[in-house]
Design an enzyme around this catalytic site. Structure first.
Site, PDB file in Angstrom:
ATOM      1  N   ASP A  87      29.042  19.314   1.996  1.00  0.00           N
ATOM      2  CA  ASP A  87      29.452  17.933   2.257  1.00  0.00           C
ATOM      3  C   ASP A  87      29.097  16.043   2.154  1.00  0.00           C
ATOM      4  OD1 ASP A  87      29.286  16.199   4.544  1.00  0.00           O
ATOM      5  OD2 ASP A  87      27.903  17.841   6.068  1.00  0.00           O
ATOM      6  N   GLY A  88      29.256  15.274   2.088  1.00  0.00           N
ATOM      7  CA  GLY A  88      28.728  14.420   1.076  1.00  0.00           C
ATOM      8  C   GLY A  88      26.989  13.859   1.782  1.00  0.00           C
ATOM      9  N   GLU A 109      25.897  19.222  10.797  1.00  0.00           N
ATOM     10  CA  GLU A 109      25.468  19.314   9.232  1.00  0.00           C
ATOM     11  C   GLU A 109      24.796  20.075   9.006  1.00  0.00           C
ATOM     12  OE1 GLU A 109      27.945  15.047   8.401  1.00  0.00           O
ATOM     13  OE2 GLU A 109      25.998  15.361   8.311  1.00  0.00           O
TER      14      GLU A 109
HETATM   15  C1  5RP Z   1      28.006  11.900   8.006  1.00  0.00           C
HETATM   16  C2  5RP Z   1      27.253  12.325   7.021  1.00  0.00           C
HETATM   17  C3  5RP Z   1      28.600  12.006   6.022  1.00  0.00           C
HETATM   18  O1  5RP Z   1      28.485  13.026   4.889  1.00  0.00           O
HETATM   19  C4  5RP Z   1      27.993  10.768   5.460  1.00  0.00           C
HETATM   20  O2  5RP Z   1      27.894   9.768   5.981  1.00  0.00           O
HETATM   21  C5  5RP Z   1      28.504  10.353   4.247  1.00  0.00           C
HETATM   22  O3  5RP Z   1      29.853   9.755   4.002  1.00  0.00           O
HETATM   23  P1  5RP Z   1      30.696   9.651   3.054  1.00  0.00           P
HETATM   24  O4  5RP Z   1      31.474  10.745   2.233  1.00  0.00           O
HETATM   25  O5  5RP Z   1      32.098   8.980   4.205  1.00  0.00           O
HETATM   26  O6  5RP Z   1      30.882   8.541   2.522  1.00  0.00           O
HETATM   27  O7  5RP Z   1      26.627  12.498   6.721  1.00  0.00           O
HETATM   28  O8  5RP Z   1      27.878  12.090   9.362  1.00  0.00           O
END
Ligand code: 5RP
Length: 232
Positions: A87-88, A109
């Protein structure tokens, strides 16, 4: 090439590194957001080349993307045995604690992260901060009933709670909740704060991910960095 494009290339490179940790037969938590999208697309390529995995998506958006690209999904809600989730994040501190929820998918998440044996977080270098809260407000998912009063309660902890809107409409999460973005500034004790916030009636979940990261992969202009949590 503009700056956003550059950052996207770094996210992609880091996501490609993260998927190297996925092996045949694994159940994989699939994150949400632009970085997680790169991981899903990379996994889809490996699936086309013969990799056998099943995914647990953290949002409808990710589920659709994965399905469209041929990744089998586990669609039941009975206990998953997730080998790794990728995940990010919106911010990462030096202990690899996180703020997540910029995309509004923090509840799923966190459930998927908690169910996973390993959580691999993938970011570009701009997401690393000396302390959480310094560049991004803390998203907090709350039930719509009495949200204004919940916001006041949150503010007793500190900062200003702003109801998230999108295109002028109140933003609703997939579970039908609202998000309050709490502008706290520097968060020195994220674990204590998480406990404190979770005690407030109306709070469903916070975007603080404390002590959950198994591995951090960072895309930087000088290459990919891999970090373990301190003491691991
Ligand atoms: C979504 C999240 C994403 O992981 C976080 O916002 C990062 O997003 P990106 O990879 O588009 O920068 O928590 O709820």
């Amino acid at each position: 090439m503009n700056a956003a494009h550059d950052l996207d290339a770094l996210k992609r490179a880091a996501a490609r590194k993260a998927i190297e940790f996925v092996r045949d037969g694994m159940i994989v938590g699939l994150g949400t957001g632009s970085t997680a999208t790169h991981a899903v697309l990379g996994l889809a390529e490996r699936v086309k080349a013969g990799l056998k995995i099943r995914g647990v998506p953290t949002s409808r958006e990710t589920a659709e993307l994965a399905r469209r690209h041929g990744i089998d999904l586990i669609e039941t809600d009975d206990a998953w045995s997730i080998d790794v989730a990728i995940d990010g994040a919106d911010e990462v501190d030096p202990r690899l604690n996180l703020i997540k929820g910029g995309g509004g998918a923090l509840l799923k998440e966190k459930i998927v992260a908690a169910a996973a044996r390993r959580l691999i977080i993938v970011v570009d270098h701009t997401k690393r901060v000396p302390a959480l809260g310094t560049t991004f407000p803390l998203p907090i998912e709350v039930v719509p009933f009495g949200w204004g009063s919940t916001a006041r309660q949150l503010e007793t902890v500190g900062g200003r709670a702003v109801l998230r809107r999108r295109n002028g409409e109140i933003f609703r999460t997939e579970a039908g909740h609202y998000i309050l973005d709490l502008h706290l500034g520097r968060i020195d004790r994220p674990a204590e704060l998480e406990t404190q916030l979770n005690l407030i009636p109306g709070v469903v979940e916070t975007g603080l991910f404390v002590g959950r990261t198994s591995l951090l992969i960072v895309g930087t202009p000088n290459g990919i960095e891999v970090h373990h949590p301190p003491g691991a």
